[in-house]
Design a protein around this motif. Structure first.
Motif, PDB file in Angstrom:
ATOM      1  N   TYR A 338       0.670  -0.816  -0.308  1.00 47.81           N
ATOM      2  CA  TYR A 338      -0.259   0.119   0.550  1.00 47.81           C
ATOM      3  C   TYR A 338       1.037   1.317   0.010  1.00 47.81           C
ATOM      4  O   TYR A 338       2.038   1.349   0.505  1.00 47.81           O
ATOM      5  CB  TYR A 338      -0.889   0.275   1.465  1.00 47.81           C
ATOM      6  CG  TYR A 338      -1.640  -1.009   1.084  1.00 47.81           C
ATOM      7  CD1 TYR A 338      -2.956  -0.860   0.406  1.00 47.81           C
ATOM      8  CD2 TYR A 338      -1.485  -2.484   2.567  1.00 47.81           C
ATOM      9  CE1 TYR A 338      -3.952  -2.096   0.842  1.00 47.81           C
ATOM     10  CE2 TYR A 338      -2.472  -3.485   2.359  1.00 47.81           C
ATOM     11  CZ  TYR A 338      -3.686  -3.472   1.377  1.00 47.81           C
ATOM     12  OH  TYR A 338      -4.498  -4.085   1.459  1.00 47.81           O
ATOM     13  N   SER A 340       1.448   3.596   2.454  1.00 47.37           N
ATOM     14  CA  SER A 340       1.112   3.603   2.831  1.00 47.37           C
ATOM     15  C   SER A 340       2.654   3.301   3.731  1.00 47.37           C
ATOM     16  O   SER A 340       3.233   1.851   3.420  1.00 47.37           O
ATOM     17  CB  SER A 340       0.214   3.519   3.437  1.00 47.37           C
ATOM     18  OG  SER A 340      -0.363   3.616   5.585  1.00 47.37           O
ATOM     19  N   THR A 347       1.875  11.379   0.774  1.00 50.40           N
ATOM     20  CA  THR A 347       1.540  11.749  -0.051  1.00 50.40           C
ATOM     21  C   THR A 347       1.275  12.375  -1.052  1.00 50.40           C
ATOM     22  O   THR A 347       0.438  12.810  -2.063  1.00 50.40           O
ATOM     23  CB  THR A 347       0.294  10.661  -0.051  1.00 50.40           C
ATOM     24  OG1 THR A 347      -0.064  11.358   0.554  1.00 50.40           O
ATOM     25  CG2 THR A 347       0.550   9.566   0.538  1.00 50.40           C
ATOM     26  N   VAL A 374      -4.433   3.184  -3.269  1.00 52.56           N
ATOM     27  CA  VAL A 374      -4.069   3.178  -1.938  1.00 52.56           C
ATOM     28  C   VAL A 374      -3.132   1.808  -2.265  1.00 52.56           C
ATOM     29  O   VAL A 374      -2.069   1.327  -0.931  1.00 52.56           O
ATOM     30  CB  VAL A 374      -4.830   2.480  -1.241  1.00 52.56           C
ATOM     31  CG1 VAL A 374      -5.827   3.969  -0.982  1.00 52.56           C
ATOM     32  CG2 VAL A 374      -5.332   1.537  -1.864  1.00 52.56           C
ATOM     33  N   LEU A 434      -5.635   2.443  10.166  1.00 52.18           N
ATOM     34  CA  LEU A 434      -5.578   3.298   8.757  1.00 52.18           C
ATOM     35  C   LEU A 434      -6.043   4.307   8.813  1.00 52.18           C
ATOM     36  O   LEU A 434      -7.071   4.714   8.731  1.00 52.18           O
ATOM     37  CB  LEU A 434      -6.475   2.054   7.694  1.00 52.18           C
ATOM     38  CG  LEU A 434      -6.524   0.138   7.735  1.00 52.18           C
ATOM     39  CD1 LEU A 434      -7.373   0.212   6.621  1.00 52.18           C
ATOM     40  CD2 LEU A 434      -4.721   0.095   7.574  1.00 52.18           C
ATOM     41  N   PHE A 436      -5.517   7.462   5.817  1.00 54.90           N
ATOM     42  CA  PHE A 436      -5.282   7.914   4.757  1.00 54.90           C
ATOM     43  C   PHE A 436      -5.510   8.752   4.745  1.00 54.90           C
ATOM     44  O   PHE A 436      -6.400   9.509   4.552  1.00 54.90           O
ATOM     45  CB  PHE A 436      -5.966   6.165   3.780  1.00 54.90           C
ATOM     46  CG  PHE A 436      -5.210   5.433   3.577  1.00 54.90           C
ATOM     47  CD1 PHE A 436      -4.231   4.919   2.916  1.00 54.90           C
ATOM     48  CD2 PHE A 436      -5.608   4.807   4.091  1.00 54.90           C
ATOM     49  CE1 PHE A 436      -3.397   3.914   1.924  1.00 54.90           C
ATOM     50  CE2 PHE A 436      -4.410   3.197   4.167  1.00 54.90           C
ATOM     51  CZ  PHE A 436      -3.739   2.593   3.295  1.00 54.90           C
ATOM     52  N   GLY A 437      -4.550  10.085   3.967  1.00 56.84           N
ATOM     53  CA  GLY A 437      -5.031  11.178   3.405  1.00 56.84           C
ATOM     54  C   GLY A 437      -4.960  12.114   4.490  1.00 56.84           C
ATOM     55  O   GLY A 437      -5.793  12.963   4.655  1.00 56.84           O
ATOM     56  N   THR A 460      -0.224  15.731   2.779  1.00 59.00           N
ATOM     57  CA  THR A 460      -1.096  14.979   3.319  1.00 59.00           C
ATOM     58  C   THR A 460      -0.132  13.685   3.730  1.00 59.00           C
ATOM     59  O   THR A 460       0.821  13.225   3.329  1.00 59.00           O
ATOM     60  CB  THR A 460      -2.236  14.777   2.692  1.00 59.00           C
ATOM     61  OG1 THR A 460      -1.103  14.278   1.042  1.00 59.00           O
ATOM     62  CG2 THR A 460      -3.220  15.564   2.217  1.00 59.00           C
ATOM     63  N   ASN A 462       0.210   9.156   4.769  1.00 61.19           N
ATOM     64  CA  ASN A 462      -0.511   8.039   4.589  1.00 61.19           C
ATOM     65  C   ASN A 462       0.238   7.461   5.697  1.00 61.19           C
ATOM     66  O   ASN A 462       1.728   7.506   6.022  1.00 61.19           O
ATOM     67  CB  ASN A 462      -0.816   6.814   3.014  1.00 61.19           C
ATOM     68  CG  ASN A 462      -1.436   7.404   2.326  1.00 61.19           C
ATOM     69  OD1 ASN A 462      -2.323   8.355   2.836  1.00 61.19           O
ATOM     70  ND2 ASN A 462      -1.231   7.391   1.362  1.00 61.19           N
ATOM     71  N   THR A 463      -0.399   6.395   7.096  1.00 62.68           N
ATOM     72  CA  THR A 463       0.001   5.405   7.866  1.00 62.68           C
ATOM     73  C   THR A 463      -0.475   4.404   8.563  1.00 62.68           C
ATOM     74  O   THR A 463      -1.795   4.350   8.566  1.00 62.68           O
ATOM     75  CB  THR A 463       0.647   6.787   9.000  1.00 62.68           C
ATOM     76  OG1 THR A 463       1.291   6.115   9.827  1.00 62.68           O
ATOM     77  CG2 THR A 463      -0.915   7.589   9.795  1.00 62.68           C
ATOM     78  N   TYR A 735     -11.802   5.865  -0.194  1.00 64.38           N
ATOM     79  CA  TYR A 735     -11.381   5.880   0.778  1.00 64.38           C
ATOM     80  C   TYR A 735     -12.431   5.798   1.464  1.00 64.38           C
ATOM     81  O   TYR A 735     -13.434   5.122   1.308  1.00 64.38           O
ATOM     82  CB  TYR A 735     -11.764   7.663   1.433  1.00 64.38           C
ATOM     83  CG  TYR A 735     -12.595   8.063   0.504  1.00 64.38           C
ATOM     84  CD1 TYR A 735     -13.676   8.703   1.107  1.00 64.38           C
ATOM     85  CD2 TYR A 735     -12.342   8.838  -1.099  1.00 64.38           C
ATOM     86  CE1 TYR A 735     -14.816   9.216   0.287  1.00 64.38           C
ATOM     87  CE2 TYR A 735     -13.513   9.680  -1.494  1.00 64.38           C
ATOM     88  CZ  TYR A 735     -14.897   9.982  -0.994  1.00 64.38           C
ATOM     89  OH  TYR A 735     -15.654  10.281  -1.525  1.00 64.38           O
ATOM     90  N   ASN A 736     -12.202   5.790   3.009  1.00 66.29           N
ATOM     91  CA  ASN A 736     -13.380   5.135   4.340  1.00 66.29           C
ATOM     92  C   ASN A 736     -14.759   6.124   4.015  1.00 66.29           C
ATOM     93  O   ASN A 736     -14.457   7.157   4.207  1.00 66.29           O
ATOM     94  CB  ASN A 736     -12.312   5.331   5.710  1.00 66.29           C
ATOM     95  CG  ASN A 736     -11.408   4.244   5.793  1.00 66.29           C
ATOM     96  OD1 ASN A 736     -11.044   3.336   4.774  1.00 66.29           O
ATOM     97  ND2 ASN A 736      -9.855   4.305   6.326  1.00 66.29           N
TER      98      ASN A 736
END
Length: 1016
Positions: A338, A340, A347, A374, A434, A436-437, A460, A462-463, A735-736
């Motif tokens: 990913y 991340s 990112t 991703v 997670l 992201f962003g 931004t 991601n981690t 995205y989530n």
């Protein structure tokens, strides 16, 4: 003491509460053969095994002889019925009727045979052959397999597919399935399979009606009956795809126990099981009491990445795809991680894009490989893949205790009471956080000094937030069950009648929890700045000094203190208390006869109440309108309903020993049901069995069955779960998004129309051989289902404005200038259809070989159709799906099969079992192509590789009798240590991207189990 197999034609049916009494030995001059004759009842039995899975003698050294006149009708029923045992027991030990060749007086020393419980029908009658196919797993088969958990063995039957097991449910945190062992006939859903314990209902273990087999007293199970056909008219709601009945040895006397230990060939998933049971008679044999206890434990397997076969296979969007270039829309590939890392990666496009932060926060450049959304193929994919951290199998412990007492208050009346307590706990690591962003402000105090000068504005990151550790789910389920009842028989107008009645109360309590980030705390902690005094604090603390926020460093691993971790993490949990009360009474008899034999009837009533109450953690309780946690976000559920039912079943013999028919029977059943929530409904069944000659029997059954809405579908309070969705309005960006589910009190029962056609053959010219073929066709209308969040989003984007009301947008604008998705609401409704078709095959042969007994058996199912149609998106037929994709439980190969060979000669018994399934696809909706691909649509996307292999596994067992009734055994599952296929997960990203399908493939590897058991 030798056992016997029945050498006659198969009838393939189940027995029900059959009080066979007093058999005495006929002194016939046959070696290893006993012959029985009584008023037209004649058959012979061949000795072959030391243990009985289905029938048991109440006294050792039983003498066999004629049946008393009082139970002549039941005896003829026994003759016609026992043929199913000949089919299902080949290759294993079969019904045991002890004999003593030294006894000279056939009138002496008679014995009794314990009642036989039937699952396929409620009727007892002469010569009845049930039209509904039934498979039985006997006690000897269970002993030979020596499973760590009985449910694992039952789930190997080909007719059971896509079932819920602890291995398969590691991802289902919010649904509360973690640790559950349920059963799923025909892959139509566990809540369409009725699971019984001794023919009685059991309180559900989950809100949506799943029954956890872990709670059953497995040490006392003498057989498992699997009725593969709709029998709602006989047994009530939920029996759409069939019934699985766990039958206990209620007449057990003596003492028996087992100690078992196991481990995989890799030294993990260590397991043990200890059980003990005792039973005795008292008061001159009028009373009987027994008790059993069992404890079992599995360590589980930590980390999917602990297995060498893990290769990071995933599905991602082809970055070079266009609608006209002929390339596939999706790519399935190994070595995919990913975009991340555990310490974060920048990112934002620019000079720092791809900069990641390692141990201690040290910046470095990530080798990105091919980036698509991703996903990241190649490059440093292993470093950027959190999937390998999730546990392959959970840690599971279970304990249960069971007791039963019965007393004959008169010659024809027995009172009984039983109680049980069971507990099962599980724990498994499932994912990392997670993020992201995540937007990081330029003044974030944790930005490493080495790159601070290059930061010109917000960016931004991601981690996976490695310092937070792996999210862990843990469950605890307990069940209390008490039953009191009575049964007996009486004579009326020259005919015999049997009756039984019972009251049951079951209480199931469950705790489902997960240690996960608190959304608001994480947002506050990630936004860290320096206070005027130079101390790093949360930005929110500057305006609210007492909010308790502890700043969290997003840059690197090993950079946060425990206080920061503790502030971000919390425990989302839900407690449920499910209660079920059942009162039932049944009457059976043969009121009159036709020209072909007695007409048999069964009638009964049942009243059932089910209810749920619950509680959740304080944050979920105080924030009902929005999700408090990263996953979980439970809501308490409250509600109850009741149902009253009455049924009538009748069997009418139409011909017997006629020129055109050896036997011809008509079977019919009807049930009237009144639900407090959805009103009145009628179910029925009509079946015919026809034997033109002794060697063959045809059967056909037509039924109307129902499944009523369960507690979750009716009463679920708004439940929020995290899901990754593709947003067509913003260029299919993933995205989530929060999916909000709630119940619907306007639901109606589902209605299923089923057809079963079959033939059973046992040619007289080939003694010991039996075979059956059965076709099934199940149509479900008004199926209760929900339009999934992704479908609702796609439909809205496609112009179907009805679904736009379910969607909420807000926050920043997406790539197309449309506000991003924030939540999607879904609710169950009666709108879908399901259509399942298939063929069951079974064949067996048993013969004496090399001074022992050779058994061969094959059981297989060819799934032809399993179509789901919601009337909105394109219908989906899941047959041929070997993957574990968006709807993991729809895994359904075209073929599933089990074949076994066994040989036993005292003191050794050997068995070898082959089990497997056919090759298939990752997802039947995908179109496989590499060039010249057709247009990719939302319903049928194109993909470069949609294939998945089948699998074949070999299991073996050797059992050695040490002395008397003591045995030792060694069982090996997956002898060849065959690796599972890597199942590509995707597209997009969910919180638990499983890269293997534990529903189908063996994920543990070779497993050794050894143990000792005794029976005194």
């Amino acid at each position: 003491m030798p056992a016997v197999s029945f050498n006659w034609r198969p009838k393939s049916l189940h027995l029900s509460s059959l009080p066979l009494k007093k058999l005495a030995k006929l002194n016939e001059p046959y070696h290893n053969r006993i012959e029985y004759r009584q008023e037209g009842l004649d058959f012979d039995c061949i000795e072959h095994a030391p243990q009985s899975p289905l029938l048991s003698s109440r006294k050792r050294g039983a003498k066999v002889g004629k049946l008393n006149n009082k139970h002549t009708a039941n005896a003829r029923f026994f003759r016609a019925s026992a043929s199913i045992i000949a089919i299902i027991c080949a290759g294993s030990a079969c019904p045991s009727l002890a004999q003593n060749n030294n006894i000279q007086n056939p009138a002496e020393d008679v014995t009794e045979i314990s009642d036989i419980i039937v699952t396929g029908t409620r009727v007892i009658r002469d010569g009845y052959k049930a039209p509904t196919p039934t498979t039985v797993i006997g006690e000897a088969e269970i002993a030979a397999k020596a499973p760590a958990n009985l449910a694992d063995y039952v789930n190997q039957l080909p007719s059971l597919a896509a079932t819920s097991t602890p291995k398969a449910n590691v991802a289902f945190i919010s649904a509360g399935y973690v640790g559950i062992n349920a059963l799923n006939l025909r892959s139509l859903g566990e809540n369409r399979t009725l699971v019984l314990l001794d023919g009685q209902r059991v309180a559900p273990s989950t809100l949506d009606g799943l029954i956890d087999v872990n709670q059953f007293p497995q040490a006392l199970v003498k057989r498992v009956d699997v009725v593969t056909g709709g029998v709602s008219a006989s047994w009530g709601s939920d029996a759409v795809s069939g019934v699985v009945n766990f039958v206990l040895d209620k007449e057990f006397t003596g003492l028996k126990g087992e100690v078992q230990g196991g481990v995989t060939t890799y030294g993990d998933d260590r397991q043990y099981k200890v059980s003990l049971a005792a039973g005795t008679k008292f008061a001159d044999d009028r009373g009987h009491i027994m008790i059993s206890g069992e404890i079992a434990h599995n360590d589980g397997i930590t980390g999917i990445g602990s297995r060498k076969w893990y290769d990071g296979s995933k599905i991602f969007n082809n970055p070079t795809y266009t609608a006209t270039n002929g390339q596939p829309r999706l790519i399935s590939s190994p070595a995919v991680g990913y975009l991340s890392t555990f310490g974060g990666v920048i990112t934002t496009p620019g000079a720092l894009y791809g900069t990641y932060f390692g141990p201690g926060g040290t910046p470095a450049r990530l080798n990105l490989g091919l980036v698509s959304g991703v996903n990241m193929q190649g490059g440093d994919w292993q470093y950027a893949d959190f999937t390998k951290n999730g546990d392959l199998t959970p840690k599971l412990s279970r304990q249960n205790i069971f007791g039963r007492v019965s007393f004959d208050v008169a010659d024809n009346v027995q009172l009984f009471a039983q109680g049980s307590y069971a507990r099962a706990t599980s724990r498994n690591a499932i994912l990392n956080y997670l993020g992201f962003g995540i937007t990081v402000q330029r003044d974030n105090a944790f930005i490493p000094a080495s790159i601070a000068s290059q930061i010109t504005g917000p960016f931004t990151i991601n981690t996976f937030a490695g310092d937070l550790g792996v999210v862990t789910a843990h469950t605890k389920r307990t069940s209390w069950r008490s039953v009191v009842g009575a049964k007996g028989d009486f004579a009326l107008a020259g005919t015999d009648w049997d009756w039984d009645t019972y009251w049951q109360r079951g209480i199931a309590r469950s705790y489902v929890g997960a240690d996960v980030p608190i959304n608001q705390n994480a947002t506050n902690a990630f936004d860290a700045v320096r206070a005027p005094n130079g101390v790093i604090v949360c930005r929110s603390t500057l305006t609210n000094p007492t909010n308790g926020c502890v700043p969290f460093n997003l840059f690197g691993t090993g950079v946060n203190n425990p206080a920061a971790v503790d502030y971000v993490l919390g425990t989302a949990f839900r407690r449920d208390r499910l209660k079920e009360d059942v009162f039932a009474a049944t009457l059976r008899g043969n009121p009159f006869s036709t020209w072909a034999g007695p007409v048999s009837v069964a009638a009964g009533v049942e009243h059932r109440r089910e209810g749920v109450s619950g509680s959740v953690d304080p944050l979920d309780a105080t924030l009902p309108a929005r999700p408090a946690y990263f996953v979980g976000n439970y809501r308490p559920t409250f509600g109850s309903y009741h149902v009253t039912e009455g049924f009538l079943e009748v069997v009418v013999p139409l011909a017997k020993d006629a020129p055109f028919a050896k036997n011809l029977d008509l079977n019919g059943a009807i049930r009237a049901t009144d639900y407090s929530t959805s009103g009145y409904v009628t179910t029925w069944k009509l079946g015919v069995t026809y034997s033109p000659i002794e060697d063959i029997t045809f059967r056909v059954a037509r039924s109307r069955d129902i499944r009523a809405p369960n507690l979750a579908e009716l009463f679920t309070t708004s439940l929020t779960a995290t899901q990754v969705l593709n947003d067509p309005a913003n260029g299919n960006t993933s995205y989530n998004v929060f999916q909000v589910s709630r119940g619907n009190l306007a639901l109606r029962p589902e209605v299923a129309n089923s057809l079963n056609l079959g033939v059973v053959v046992q040619p007289q010219f080939l003694p010991g051989f039996a075979a059956s073929v059965d076709y099934y066709d199940i149509n479900i209308d008004d199926a209760i289902s929900t339009v999934g969040a992704q479908i609702a989003v796609n439909q809205c984007a496609g112009g179907n404005t009805v679904f736009c009301n379910q969607i909420t947008r807000g926050g920043p604008l997406g790539s197309s200038g449309v506000p991003m998705l924030t939540s999607v609401a879904v609710s169950p409704i009666n709108f879908a259809k399901q259509h399942a078709k298939g063929v069951d095959l079974e064949a067996s042969y048993r013969a004496p070989v090399f001074g022992g007994n050779l058994g061969l058996r094959f059981v297989g199912t060819r799934y032809i159709k399993n179509l789901f149609d919601n009337g909105i998106s394109a219908p989906v037929d899941t047959v041929g799906t070997n993957g574990y994709n968006t709807v993991a439980k729809n895994s359904l190969p075209k073929w599933r099969y089990v074949a076994s060979i066994s040989w036993d000669r005292d003191p050794i018994a050997l068995s070898l079992t082959g089990r497997g399934f056919s090759a298939g696809k990752q997802n039947t909706t995908y179109i496989e192509c590499t060039t010249g691909c057709p247009a990719s649509t939302a319903d049928n996307q194109t993909m470069n590789d949609n294939s998945l292999p089948g699998a074949f596994y070999l299991d073996g067992n050797i059992t050695v009798k040490l002395s008397g009734q003591i045995q030792t055994y060694l069982s090996v599952d997956n002898i060849l240590n065959k690796d599972p296929a890597s199942v590509a997960y995707g597209p997009g990203l969910s919180v638990v991207p499983i890269n293997v399908n534990p529903v189908l493939y063996d994920v543990q590897g070779r497993v050794f189990r050894a143990g000792v058991r005794f029976k005194l």
